[in-house]
Scaffold this motif. Structure first.
Motif, PDB file in Angstrom:
ATOM      1  N   GLN A 226       0.844  -1.197  -0.052  1.00  0.00           N
ATOM      2  CA  GLN A 226       0.061  -0.078  -0.128  1.00  0.00           C
ATOM      3  C   GLN A 226       0.869   1.344   0.018  1.00  0.00           C
ATOM      4  O   GLN A 226       0.599   2.337  -0.863  1.00  0.00           O
ATOM      5  CB  GLN A 226      -0.795   0.060   1.123  1.00  0.00           C
ATOM      6  CG  GLN A 226      -1.937  -1.127   1.014  1.00  0.00           C
ATOM      7  CD  GLN A 226      -2.837  -0.879   2.414  1.00  0.00           C
ATOM      8  OE1 GLN A 226      -2.462  -0.924   3.466  1.00  0.00           O
ATOM      9  NE2 GLN A 226      -4.325  -0.630   2.296  1.00  0.00           N
ATOM     10  N   ILE A 227       2.193   1.326   0.873  1.00  0.00           N
ATOM     11  CA  ILE A 227       2.847   2.320   0.949  1.00  0.00           C
ATOM     12  C   ILE A 227       3.708   2.740  -0.643  1.00  0.00           C
ATOM     13  O   ILE A 227       3.322   3.952  -1.015  1.00  0.00           O
ATOM     14  CB  ILE A 227       3.998   2.199   1.892  1.00  0.00           C
ATOM     15  CG1 ILE A 227       3.329   2.213   3.392  1.00  0.00           C
ATOM     16  CG2 ILE A 227       5.016   3.030   1.713  1.00  0.00           C
ATOM     17  CD1 ILE A 227       3.922   1.749   4.359  1.00  0.00           C
TER      18      ILE A 227
ATOM     19  N   ASP B 290       1.601   7.031  -6.579  1.00  0.00           N
ATOM     20  CA  ASP B 290       0.257   7.940  -6.882  1.00  0.00           C
ATOM     21  C   ASP B 290       0.564   9.074  -6.717  1.00  0.00           C
ATOM     22  O   ASP B 290       0.362  10.134  -7.420  1.00  0.00           O
ATOM     23  CB  ASP B 290      -0.845   7.367  -6.126  1.00  0.00           C
ATOM     24  CG  ASP B 290      -2.010   8.079  -6.265  1.00  0.00           C
ATOM     25  OD1 ASP B 290      -2.361   8.516  -7.508  1.00  0.00           O
ATOM     26  OD2 ASP B 290      -2.953   8.230  -5.408  1.00  0.00           O
ATOM     27  N   MET B 291       1.420   9.278  -5.371  1.00  0.00           N
ATOM     28  CA  MET B 291       1.593  10.920  -5.016  1.00  0.00           C
ATOM     29  C   MET B 291       2.699  11.452  -5.898  1.00  0.00           C
ATOM     30  O   MET B 291       2.586  12.671  -6.419  1.00  0.00           O
ATOM     31  CB  MET B 291       2.212  10.853  -3.661  1.00  0.00           C
ATOM     32  CG  MET B 291       2.455  12.204  -3.084  1.00  0.00           C
ATOM     33  SD  MET B 291       3.323  12.289  -1.328  1.00  0.00           S
ATOM     34  CE  MET B 291       4.851  11.769  -1.882  1.00  0.00           C
TER      35      MET B 291
ATOM     36  N   LYS C 104       0.841   4.184  -2.875  1.00  0.00           N
ATOM     37  CA  LYS C 104       0.534   5.502  -2.554  1.00  0.00           C
ATOM     38  C   LYS C 104       1.644   6.456  -2.864  1.00  0.00           C
ATOM     39  O   LYS C 104       1.563   7.667  -3.447  1.00  0.00           O
ATOM     40  CB  LYS C 104       0.018   5.664  -1.045  1.00  0.00           C
ATOM     41  CG  LYS C 104      -0.334   6.813  -0.622  1.00  0.00           C
ATOM     42  CD  LYS C 104      -1.641   7.384  -1.121  1.00  0.00           C
ATOM     43  CE  LYS C 104      -2.725   6.501  -0.921  1.00  0.00           C
ATOM     44  NZ  LYS C 104      -4.151   7.033  -1.710  1.00  0.00           N
ATOM     45  N   LYS C 105       2.888   5.802  -2.690  1.00  0.00           N
ATOM     46  CA  LYS C 105       4.092   6.701  -3.224  1.00  0.00           C
ATOM     47  C   LYS C 105       4.161   7.025  -4.713  1.00  0.00           C
ATOM     48  O   LYS C 105       4.152   8.264  -5.014  1.00  0.00           O
ATOM     49  CB  LYS C 105       5.339   6.089  -2.598  1.00  0.00           C
ATOM     50  CG  LYS C 105       6.639   6.917  -2.435  1.00  0.00           C
ATOM     51  CD  LYS C 105       7.661   6.173  -2.041  1.00  0.00           C
ATOM     52  CE  LYS C 105       7.552   5.534  -0.791  1.00  0.00           C
ATOM     53  NZ  LYS C 105       8.717   4.567  -0.367  1.00  0.00           N
TER      54      LYS C 105
ATOM     55  N   GLU D  31      -2.135  10.732   3.417  1.00  0.00           N
ATOM     56  CA  GLU D  31      -2.492   9.348   3.277  1.00  0.00           C
ATOM     57  C   GLU D  31      -1.357   8.508   3.624  1.00  0.00           C
ATOM     58  O   GLU D  31      -1.460   7.538   4.263  1.00  0.00           O
ATOM     59  CB  GLU D  31      -3.236   9.173   2.260  1.00  0.00           C
ATOM     60  CG  GLU D  31      -4.782   9.698   2.075  1.00  0.00           C
ATOM     61  CD  GLU D  31      -5.281   9.449   0.726  1.00  0.00           C
ATOM     62  OE1 GLU D  31      -4.901   8.706  -0.022  1.00  0.00           O
ATOM     63  OE2 GLU D  31      -6.315  10.199   0.693  1.00  0.00           O
ATOM     64  N   LEU D  32      -0.247   8.823   2.876  1.00  0.00           N
ATOM     65  CA  LEU D  32       0.956   7.906   2.572  1.00  0.00           C
ATOM     66  C   LEU D  32       1.609   7.974   4.374  1.00  0.00           C
ATOM     67  O   LEU D  32       1.903   7.314   4.835  1.00  0.00           O
ATOM     68  CB  LEU D  32       1.877   8.762   1.872  1.00  0.00           C
ATOM     69  CG  LEU D  32       3.442   7.963   1.910  1.00  0.00           C
ATOM     70  CD1 LEU D  32       3.280   6.711   1.572  1.00  0.00           C
ATOM     71  CD2 LEU D  32       4.243   8.825   0.819  1.00  0.00           C
TER      72      LEU D  32
ATOM     73  N   CYS E  57      -2.886  13.179  -0.429  1.00  0.00           N
ATOM     74  CA  CYS E  57      -2.230  11.995  -0.815  1.00  0.00           C
ATOM     75  C   CYS E  57      -0.824  11.813  -0.050  1.00  0.00           C
ATOM     76  O   CYS E  57      -0.609  10.568   0.521  1.00  0.00           O
ATOM     77  CB  CYS E  57      -1.611  11.859  -2.510  1.00  0.00           C
ATOM     78  SG  CYS E  57      -1.376  10.264  -2.988  1.00  0.00           S
ATOM     79  N   SER E  58      -0.123  12.783   0.295  1.00  0.00           N
ATOM     80  CA  SER E  58       1.185  12.899   1.171  1.00  0.00           C
ATOM     81  C   SER E  58       0.273  12.484   2.368  1.00  0.00           C
ATOM     82  O   SER E  58       1.137  11.704   3.367  1.00  0.00           O
ATOM     83  CB  SER E  58       1.796  14.149   1.015  1.00  0.00           C
ATOM     84  OG  SER E  58       2.705  14.186   2.069  1.00  0.00           O
TER      85      SER E  58
ATOM     86  N   LEU F  58      -0.226   5.585   6.761  1.00  0.00           N
ATOM     87  CA  LEU F  58       0.249   4.094   6.129  1.00  0.00           C
ATOM     88  C   LEU F  58       1.548   3.932   6.708  1.00  0.00           C
ATOM     89  O   LEU F  58       2.025   2.864   7.357  1.00  0.00           O
ATOM     90  CB  LEU F  58       0.236   3.927   4.763  1.00  0.00           C
ATOM     91  CG  LEU F  58      -1.003   3.981   3.951  1.00  0.00           C
ATOM     92  CD1 LEU F  58      -0.843   4.104   2.521  1.00  0.00           C
ATOM     93  CD2 LEU F  58      -1.664   2.546   4.445  1.00  0.00           C
TER      94      LEU F  58
END
Length: 62
Positions: free
Chosen positions: A16-17, A23-24, A20-21, A44-45, A41-42, A48
């Motif tokens: 997930q990390i 994606d960001m 998400k990274k 959310e990261l 997004c950051s 996580l």
């Protein structure tokens, strides 16, 4: 929590990390680092990463 479930939970969080990274970074390339979607997004990261750190700390203490 058993060692197996902790390791599996760590594995899932790392996946997930990494997603998400990516994606960001993609959003930041398109929109800029200060865009609200990139900042969200950051955050959310960060959540996580905090979860992952919590599991790792628990694992080391236990």
């Amino acid at each position: 929590m058993s060692r197996t479930s902790t390791v599996y939970k760590q594995y899932l969080l790392l996946k997930q990390i990494n997603l998400k990274k990516k994606d960001m970074y993609n959003k930041a390339k398109q929109l800029g680092f200060t865009h609200t979607l990139v900042v969200a997004c950051s955050q959310e990261l960060d959540q996580l990463l905090n979860k992952y750190q919590g599991i790792f700390s628990f694992k080391r203490a236990g």
